[in-house]
Motif scaffolding. Structure first.
Motif: not given
Ligand SMILES: O=C(O)Cn1ncc2ncnc(NCCc3cnc(NC(=O)Nc4cccc(Cl)c4)s3)c21
Length: 276
Positions: A21-48
Motif C-alpha cells: 500500500g501507499k500511505g500519506k508518509f510512505g510505502r509498505v512492502y511485504l518482506v521476508k526476513e532472510r534467516t528465519s523466513g519470517f513474513i512481515c510488512a515493512l513501512k518506509v517513511l522518508y525523513k524529508s
C-alpha cells in the motif's frame, strides 16, 4: 528470529516483496526476513517528508515507543524499527486481508454477525489499551487491518497518546470520527480522555452496518451534527445493534457504555461465541 527480543535490524536482513500500500508518509512492502523466513510488512517513511510535518517525527518516535510494548491479538505488532540516512523503517506484523475499509467498500456494508465480531475484537483491543492508559484517538476503518482469519488488527498509532491528555485537542482525525468534546471549541478545558475511543467505536459500528458514517455531510454540517449527536439509524439495522450505537454515540463522555458492558451487550453476545 524477529519475534525474539529486540535486536538491531537493517535493510539487508529482508528480501523485499510486493508493495502492499501507499500511505500519506510512505510505502509498505511485504518482506521476508532472510534467516528465519519470517513474513512481515515493512513501512518506509522518508525523513524529508516527516521533517516537513509539524512534530511528525516526534509522533513516529512516540508511536514506536508505545507500540513496541503492546502485545494483543487485535493490535498490529510493531516488531522493531531501524533507519538509514534518508528513511525510517517500521517492521510490522503482516495483516493478510489488508485494510478494513477496502473490505467494507467492497461489501458496502457488513452482515450483523461480522460487524458484531469486529466490534467485540475492537472493544477487546481498546480495553487492553485503556488499561495501559493509552488512547488511540484515531479509530476509523482506514487504521484497522484484517488478518487471514478475519481477526481485527488495530494499527497506525501515529496519533495515540497517554492519558490524561492535558494538551488542547488538535484536529487530528477525519472529522467523521471525532467526538463532540474534541471539536467543541470555546469551552475552557478542551481536554479529553480515553472515552473518545468509545465515541469512535460507535461511529465505526454504525459505518460497519450502514456503509457510511453517521454524521457524513459537508464539513460544517458534520461539525454541527456531531455536536448534537444528530444521526438517524436506518430501519434495516436490528434493534439490538441500534441500542448499542445509541449507547456509544452519547454527547456526555461519562455516559457512554463502558467497554466491559459492550462485551456483555445482547447484540455482541448474540453473535460472538464467548471467550473467542
Ligand atoms: O495498510 C497498508 O497500506 C497495507 N497493508 N496490507 C497489509 C498490511 N499489513 C501490515 N501493515 C500494512 N500497512 C502498514 C500499516 C501501518 C501500521 N503502522 C503504521 N504506522 C505509521 O504509519 N506511522 C506513522 C507514519 C507517518 C507519520 C506518523 Cl505520525 C506515524 S502504518 C498492511
Amino acid at each position: 528470529t524477529l519475534l525474539d527480543e529486540p535486536r538491531t535490524f537493517h535493510l539487508g536482513m529482508f528480501e523485499i516483496g510486493k508493495p502492499l500500500g501507499k500511505g500519506k508518509f510512505g510505502r509498505v512492502y511485504l518482506v521476508k526476513e532472510r534467516t528465519s523466513g519470517f513474513i512481515c510488512a515493512l513501512k518506509v517513511l522518508y525523513k524529508s517528508e516527516l521533517q516537513q510535518g509539524s512534530g511528525v517525527e516526534k509522533q513516529v518516535r512516540r508511536e514506536i515507543e508505545i507500540q513496541s510494548n503492546l502485545r494483543h491479538p487485535n493490535i498490529l505488532r510493531l516488531f522493531g524499527h531501524f533507519h538509514d540516512p534518508k528513511r525510517i523503517f517500521l517492521i510490522l506484523e503482516f495483516a493478510g486481508q489488508g485494510e478494513l475499509y477496502k473490505l467494507l467498500r467492497k461489501e458496502s456494508r457488513f452482515p450483523e454477525w461480522k460487524a458484531a465480531q469486529y466490534v467485540a475484537q475492537m472493544a477487546s483491543a481498546l480495553q487492553y489499551l485503556h488499561r495501559k492508559h493509552i488512547i488511540h484517538r484515531d479509530i476509523k476503518p482506514e487504521n484497522i487491518l484484517v488478518g487471514v482469519h478475519d481477526e481485527i488488527k488495530l494499527s497506525d498509532f501515529g496519533w495515540s497518546v497517554h492519558t490524561p491528555n492535558r494538551r488542547r485537542a488538535t484536529l487530528c482525525g477525519t472529522l467523521d470520527y471525532l467526538p463532540p468534546e474534541m471539536i467543541k471549541s470555546g469551552s475552557r478545558d478542551n481536554t479529553y480522555d480515553e472515552k473518545v475511543d468509545l465515541w469512535s467505536l460507535g461511529v465505526l459500528t454504525y459505518e460497519f452496518l450502514v456503509g457510511e458514517a453517521p454524521f457524513e455531510d459537508t464539513p460544517v454540517m458534520t461539525h454541527r451534527r456531531i455536536a448534537r449527536a444528530d444521526m438517524t439509524i436506518p430501519p434495516f439495522v436490528s434493534a439490538e445493534a441500534r441500542d448499542l450505537i445509541k449507547k456509544l454515540l452519547v454527547l456526555d463522555p461519562d455516559k457512554r457504555l463502558a467497554l466491559e458492558a459492550i462485551q456483555e451487550h445482547p447484540w455482541i453476545l448474540k453473535h460472538c461465541v464467548k471467550g473467542e
